[in-house]
Motif scaffolding. Structure first.
Motif, PDB file in Angstrom:
ATOM      1  N   VAL A  32       0.942  -1.224   0.089  1.00 57.02           N
ATOM      2  CA  VAL A  32      -0.109   0.145   0.098  1.00 57.02           C
ATOM      3  C   VAL A  32       0.816   1.187   0.020  1.00 57.02           C
ATOM      4  N   CYS A  33       0.733   2.036  -1.231  1.00 55.73           N
ATOM      5  CA  CYS A  33       1.242   3.186  -0.979  1.00 55.73           C
ATOM      6  C   CYS A  33       0.212   4.461  -0.961  1.00 55.73           C
ATOM      7  N   ALA A  34       0.476   5.494  -0.293  1.00 51.41           N
ATOM      8  CA  ALA A  34      -0.437   6.409  -0.063  1.00 51.41           C
ATOM      9  C   ALA A  34      -0.395   7.877  -0.412  1.00 51.41           C
ATOM     10  N   SER A  35      -1.204   8.707  -0.474  1.00 49.04           N
ATOM     11  CA  SER A  35      -1.254  10.198  -0.660  1.00 49.04           C
ATOM     12  C   SER A  35      -2.536  10.566  -0.346  1.00 49.04           C
ATOM     13  N   GLY A  36      -2.437  11.933   0.043  1.00 44.18           N
ATOM     14  CA  GLY A  36      -3.615  12.625   0.496  1.00 44.18           C
ATOM     15  C   GLY A  36      -3.729  14.083  -0.128  1.00 44.18           C
ATOM     16  N   LEU A  37      -5.078  14.446  -0.469  1.00 41.57           N
ATOM     17  CA  LEU A  37      -5.245  15.846  -0.790  1.00 41.57           C
ATOM     18  C   LEU A  37      -6.409  16.416  -0.194  1.00 41.57           C
ATOM     19  N   SER A  38      -6.293  17.586   0.083  1.00 44.05           N
ATOM     20  CA  SER A  38      -7.509  18.320   0.572  1.00 44.05           C
ATOM     21  C   SER A  38      -8.064  19.210  -0.348  1.00 44.05           C
ATOM     22  N   SER A  40      -9.567  21.882  -0.553  1.00 46.70           N
ATOM     23  CA  SER A  40     -10.054  23.338   0.063  1.00 46.70           C
ATOM     24  C   SER A  40     -10.014  24.416  -0.820  1.00 46.70           C
ATOM     25  N   GLY A  41      -9.365  24.291  -2.105  1.00 46.90           N
ATOM     26  CA  GLY A  41      -9.161  25.120  -3.127  1.00 46.90           C
ATOM     27  C   GLY A  41      -8.507  24.580  -4.215  1.00 46.90           C
ATOM     28  N   PRO A  42      -8.037  25.531  -5.216  1.00 41.32           N
ATOM     29  CA  PRO A  42      -7.400  24.822  -6.313  1.00 41.32           C
ATOM     30  C   PRO A  42      -6.391  23.883  -5.783  1.00 41.32           C
ATOM     31  N   ILE A  43      -6.239  22.505  -6.315  1.00 33.60           N
ATOM     32  CA  ILE A  43      -5.120  21.895  -6.331  1.00 33.60           C
ATOM     33  C   ILE A  43      -3.913  21.771  -7.156  1.00 33.60           C
ATOM     34  N   HIS A  44      -2.989  22.610  -6.711  1.00 32.65           N
ATOM     35  CA  HIS A  44      -2.134  23.174  -7.554  1.00 32.65           C
ATOM     36  C   HIS A  44      -0.727  22.164  -8.064  1.00 32.65           C
ATOM     37  N   LEU A  45       0.242  22.637  -8.696  1.00 33.68           N
ATOM     38  CA  LEU A  45       1.291  21.682  -9.399  1.00 33.68           C
ATOM     39  C   LEU A  45       2.223  21.406  -8.142  1.00 33.68           C
ATOM     40  N   GLY A  46       2.037  22.033  -6.931  1.00 38.17           N
ATOM     41  CA  GLY A  46       2.959  21.649  -5.902  1.00 38.17           C
ATOM     42  C   GLY A  46       2.347  20.405  -5.122  1.00 38.17           C
ATOM     43  N   ASN A  47       0.986  20.686  -5.025  1.00 38.33           N
ATOM     44  CA  ASN A  47       0.174  19.444  -4.354  1.00 38.33           C
ATOM     45  C   ASN A  47       0.279  18.296  -5.121  1.00 38.33           C
ATOM     46  N   LEU A  48       0.590  18.326  -6.553  1.00 38.72           N
ATOM     47  CA  LEU A  48       0.581  17.137  -7.515  1.00 38.72           C
ATOM     48  C   LEU A  48       1.870  16.394  -7.079  1.00 38.72           C
ATOM     49  N   ARG A  49       2.801  16.767  -6.505  1.00 40.90           N
ATOM     50  CA  ARG A  49       4.009  16.103  -6.299  1.00 40.90           C
ATOM     51  C   ARG A  49       3.697  15.069  -4.991  1.00 40.90           C
ATOM     52  N   GLU A  50       2.593  15.357  -4.012  1.00 39.28           N
ATOM     53  CA  GLU A  50       2.124  14.498  -3.103  1.00 39.28           C
ATOM     54  C   GLU A  50       1.456  13.132  -3.707  1.00 39.28           C
ATOM     55  N   VAL A  51       1.079  13.443  -5.015  1.00 40.27           N
ATOM     56  CA  VAL A  51       0.434  12.205  -5.702  1.00 40.27           C
ATOM     57  C   VAL A  51       1.549  11.609  -6.548  1.00 40.27           C
ATOM     58  N   PHE A 117     -13.561  21.332  -6.455  1.00 44.57           N
ATOM     59  CA  PHE A 117     -11.984  21.114  -6.647  1.00 44.57           C
ATOM     60  C   PHE A 117     -11.539  19.994  -6.895  1.00 44.57           C
ATOM     61  N   LYS A 118     -12.053  18.831  -6.563  1.00 45.65           N
ATOM     62  CA  LYS A 118     -11.730  17.402  -6.818  1.00 45.65           C
ATOM     63  C   LYS A 118     -11.855  17.208  -8.343  1.00 45.65           C
TER      64      LYS A 118
END
Length: 585
Positions: A32-38, A40-51, A117-118
């Motif tokens: 199991v590998c995991a990531s999480g996103l909130s 709460s607003g536009p999910i930007h290209l910095g957040n994409l690294r989390e995925v 936003f999802k």
């Protein structure tokens, strides 16, 4: 089993570690590998690294034939913390509600704020080839999936509070970054005493988690569970009593409402973040999960979570790297709350999915990098095409070959590719000059290489569409090309003999050299011939100066300024007849 990707990059090294760790923890079970996103607003290209970080590792594990699942947790049960820029300030009345209970922004077709936003992120991940199992935390909490662990956490609240209290008075800093449970070999972590700069601290902004409290103790004691008020739906609540035997929980809300309900039966709240995250690690059996650098200071959710998952929930903390800042050329650091933040969907409008994947695959997670939305995108595509040529010729280095392989294909499929790798900057120039007119665009592309002409614009797609969108939305107005409608009679009349002879030589060779390569040789060769040299002579400093002067003259006669798109492309786009007219031929 796909073993065509060389084991020479950070992804392979992390995959080695994760497979070994999974065999130690849970042999024979899916990894199991995991990531999480909130949302709460536009999910930007910095957040994409989390995925992208766990995606690439999970994808490599699947290439090796292991069962591996990438969980993507949508933290849509987080509280609505701030009204983003550009949204009606009246939305502040929803602050404190779960994101799934907040109305979508005006004009949205989606049923709530979180779904709004999802949706674009889900479409972008599909285009990027990211395979995952999405989990809605709203569904997990409201259906009672976590009931037993919530009741357990409430029973163990004294132990949880003791762990949290050990960190509450510590100044936040990077000292405990070394406590992350990984070898560091693949991620090349920073030294524990190395300072975090402002850009890196922004890497995980918008996660929705970093700013949450730990459920600090009040007059009635410490409680790790925060109910949402069942009258106003907000989390402006204070737990006043809890009975371990009956699970009756009493709370009051700032809105004036108060009630008591059995926690075992009513699912209308959530564990505070610093308890929620380690609970989920144990619940899902997560082996690998990255986190932003803001989670590595004393008292942060990652550091505290490591102790809670071991000492309270009886699980183990995932291994995984810190990921660093992702910036945009020509922009300050990304911030969801300030609005105007480029998202993965925005990036996919101006660059092909493999190119965007490549940007995340070729850099170790702890390395910062920037994504080009300005004219640097031309340089990026030049680099991408140069790598493709090296691969075609068998000259690519193993690490570059690995990153390219991860960019163009996943364990499940090949990503769409442009059939003809025409230079991005050339396509942008053509679209700019023709204003996107398909017939004119095809004419120019067909003349690039007469021996192997482009016969349909489909051969140049999707890259052509990306370049078209970039010209329409990102190209600076002062860089747009406007070909002269009529010759500049005043300039033509003021030419000296050298300039007239150079133009005559160019016009004389147009028909013979009418292709991209031919016109390149011609425009560079005219000053050489005028200097008494062979067309293929090596340029001297004096010759380079003569070429710059000749090029400036051509630009002034064709587009009315001394710079513009590459001259061979410009000449092809303008067309031979119009070139002759504007150059006085």
């Amino acid at each position: 089993m796909d073993r065509t990707t060389p084991e020479a990059d950070w992804v392979s090294r992390f995959a080695d570690e994760v497979i070994a760790e999974a065999e130690r923890r849970a042999p024979g079970k899916p990894i199991v590998c995991a990531s999480g996103l909130s949302p709460s607003g536009p999910i930007h290209l910095g957040n994409l690294r989390e995925v992208m970080t766990p995606h690439l590792v999970a994808d490599e594990i699947r290439r090796r034939g292991h069962a591996c699942e990438h969980l993507l947790s949508w933290d849509d049960y987080d509280r609505f913390r701030k009204v983003p820029a550009g949204i009606d300030p009246s939305w502040s009345e929803h602050l404190g509600k779960p994101l799934t209970s907040v109305p979508a922004p005006p004009g949205s077709p989606h049923r709530n704020w979180a779904e709004h936003f999802k949706a674009p992120m889900q479409e972008a991940l599909k285009a990027l080839g990211v395979e995952y199992r999405g989990i809605s935390q709203t569904e997990q909490y409201t259906t009672g999936a976590y009931r037993d662990r919530i009741l357990f956490a409430m029973r163990e609240r004294t132990r949880i509070d003791a762990v949290l209290d050990a960190y509450r008075t510590k100044d936040k800093g990077p000292e405990e970054a070394a406590a992350r449970p990984q070898s560091g070999k693949a991620g090349q972590q920073r030294r524990p005493d190395a300072p975090l700069d402002a850009a890196e601290l922004a890497a995980a902004e918008g996660s929705g988690a970093a700013g949450e409290d730990d459920g600090s103790a009040g007059q009635a004691g410490y409680y790790p569970y925060k109910p949402y008020c069942r009258a106003c739906e907000r989390d402006l609540t204070t737990v006043t009593a809890y009975d371990d035997e009956t699970t009756d929980l009493s709370y009051t809300c700032a809105c004036g409402h108060a009630e008591t309900f059995p926690l075992r039966d009513v699912h209308h709240g959530k564990l505070v973040w610093k308890v929620d995250w380690p609970m989920r690690w144990e619940y899902e059996g997560v082996i690998f999960e990255p986190s932003g650098v803001d989670h590595s200071s004393p008292g942060s959710s990652y550091v505290v979570g490591g102790r809670l998952v071991r000492e309270v929930f009886g699980g183990e903390q995932p291994i995984g790297p810190m990921y660093a800042f992702v910036g945009i050329t020509g922009m300050a650091k990304m911030s969801s709350s300030k609005g105007g933040v480029p998202t993965p969907a925005d990036a996919l409008e101006i660059m092909e999915a493999p190119v965007l994947r490549w940007l995340y695959a070729r850099r170790r997670p702890n390395q910062s990098f920037k994504i080009a939305f300005d004219q640097e995108i031309h340089r990026l595509y030049d680099e991408w095409d140069a790598l493709a040529r090296k691969i075609d010729e068998g000259r690519a280095q193993p690490g570059d070959l690995a990153a390219h392989g991860r960019a163009v294909r996943t364990a499940e499929r090949e990503l769409p590719a442009t059939a003809r790798r025409l230079p991005y900057r050339m396509l942008a120039s053509v679209v700019d000059i023709t204003t996107g007119h398909d017939e004119q665009t095809l004419r120019i592309l067909a003349e690039l290489d007469p021996d192997n002409p482009v016969t349909s614009l489909e051969e140049a797609r999707p890259r052509l569409d990306c370049a078209t969108h970039w010209v329409a939305t990102r190209m600076p107005d002062d860089q747009r090309t406007r070909v002269r409608a009529e010759p500049d009679s005043e300039l033509l009349g003021a030419l000296d003999e050298e300039q007239r002879e150079s133009l005559a030589l160019l016009l004389e060779g147009l028909d013979k050299h009418w292709s991209l390569d031919g016109l390149t040789s011609l425009v560079y060769g005219v000053p050489k011939v005028r200097a008494g040299l062979a067309p293929d002579a090596k340029p001297t400093p004096e010759l380079k100066a003569a070429q710059r002067g000749f090029f400036a003259l051509l630009y002034r006669l064709l587009v009315g300024r001394e710079t513009g798109p590459r001259l061979p492309t410009l000449l092809l786009a303008v067309g031979a007849d119009r070139v002759r007219k504007l150059l006085g031929g």
